[in-house]
Design a protein around this motif. Sequence first.
Motif, PDB file in Angstrom:
ATOM      1  N   LYS A 133       0.514   4.242  -4.704  1.00 23.67           N
ATOM      2  CA  LYS A 133      -0.003   5.434  -4.034  1.00 23.67           C
ATOM      3  C   LYS A 133      -0.307   6.547  -5.037  1.00 23.67           C
TER       4      LYS A 133
ATOM      5  N   ASN B 227       0.820  -1.219   0.000  1.00 23.66           N
ATOM      6  CA  ASN B 227       0.000   0.000   0.000  1.00 23.66           C
ATOM      7  C   ASN B 227       0.852   1.265   0.000  1.00 23.66           C
ATOM      8  N   ARG B 228       2.062   1.148   0.554  1.00 27.94           N
ATOM      9  CA  ARG B 228       2.932   2.314   0.671  1.00 27.94           C
ATOM     10  C   ARG B 228       3.853   2.509  -0.532  1.00 27.94           C
TER      11      ARG B 228
END
Length: 331
Positions: free
Chosen positions: A113, A107-108
Motif C-alpha cells: 500500500k 492488497n491491504r
Amino acid sequence: MEKPTVLTGIKPTGHPHLGNYIGAIKPALEMAEDSSSQGIYFIADYHALNSVQDPQKYKEYTYEIAAAWLSLGLDPEKVVFYRQSDVPEILELHWILSCLTPKGLMNRAHAYKAKVEENNQEGNDPDAGVNMGLFTYPILMAADILLFNSNKVPVGKDQVQHVEIARDIAENFNRTFGDAIKLPEYVIEEETAVIPGLDGRKMSKSYGNTIPLFAEEKALKKLVNKIVTDSTPPEEPKDVKGSSLFTLYKEFATKEEMEAMREKYEIGIGWGQVKKEVFEVMNRELSEPRRKYYDFLNNKEEIDKILAKGAEQARQTAAAQLKRIKEMIGC
C-alpha cells in the motif's frame, strides 16, 4: 509437555545498526534465555532479495547479520539458528499458502500500500517498481512462521500486520483442510517499538540516520554527538519521554545508571553531557561484542558451519510439518 516455539528473523539488507539490536535482537536474545521455550532464529535472506540485488553485498550482509547474532550472545547449542535459503521447505510451503491466500489480503499489506501511495503521489503507474516478491512478502513470512508451528513471534510495530496475516492464512488453511497449523501470536516491546535515529525519526537505512551497531570507538562517539537535540538550556529540566538520547541510554545502562540519568534530566543537564554518558555506556556494553563480531567475520567458515548445523535441525522439523500439510491437501 511440548515447549512453546519462539521464532524471529532479521533481513540482511544492510550493515547491522542499533535499531536492529534494540528492536529485534536484544528482545529475542532475552527470550532465548528462557529454557521453557524453544528458540528458532534465522537470517531472512530471501526476504532481502527484494531490495538487495548485488550478489557481493547480499552475501556480505548475510554474514554480518549472522556474526551480529553470534557476537551478541546467541548460543547455537541452545537454539536453532539457520539461513532461510538453506531450508527449501519454506518455499514449498510458500506456494501452497499462496494458493489459499486472497489477492485482496495482499492488497491491504502495508508495504505494498505504501508503494502504491508513493506511485500515486508521483503520478506513476500504481504498480511501478513493485515485484512479486514485494507483493507476496507476507506469504513468505507466513511460511517462515507457520512451518515451525511458532507460538510467539517477536516483531517491531511495523511487522505486526504480517503476523496477523499469517494467522489469517493459517485459519483459512485449517478451515479448508482441517487443523494442522498453530495460530501464532506477535510479541512486541512497546517501549522500544520505534528506535530513534540521528535525526529523531525512526532509525532506518532508508532515512540514512542509522548508527552502525559495531562502529569503532571513535566513529561511535562522533555519531552519538550528531544526534539531534532541542535548544533547552542545560539548567532547565528535561523530559525523558520522547528523548532520543534517553531511549538509547536506557538500553545499555544499568538500572541504577538509568535512574540516576532520569534524576539528572529532572534537575537539569546539558545535552553535551548526556551525549558523553550515552557514548560511554554504549561503548562499554558493545566493546566485547564488537571484538567477537570482527573475529567471526574473519572466520566465515565457522559461520558457515554453525548455519549448516542449524539448517539441518530446522529441516527435520520443517520436513515433518510439510509432510503433514501435503498429506492433508492430497499430495
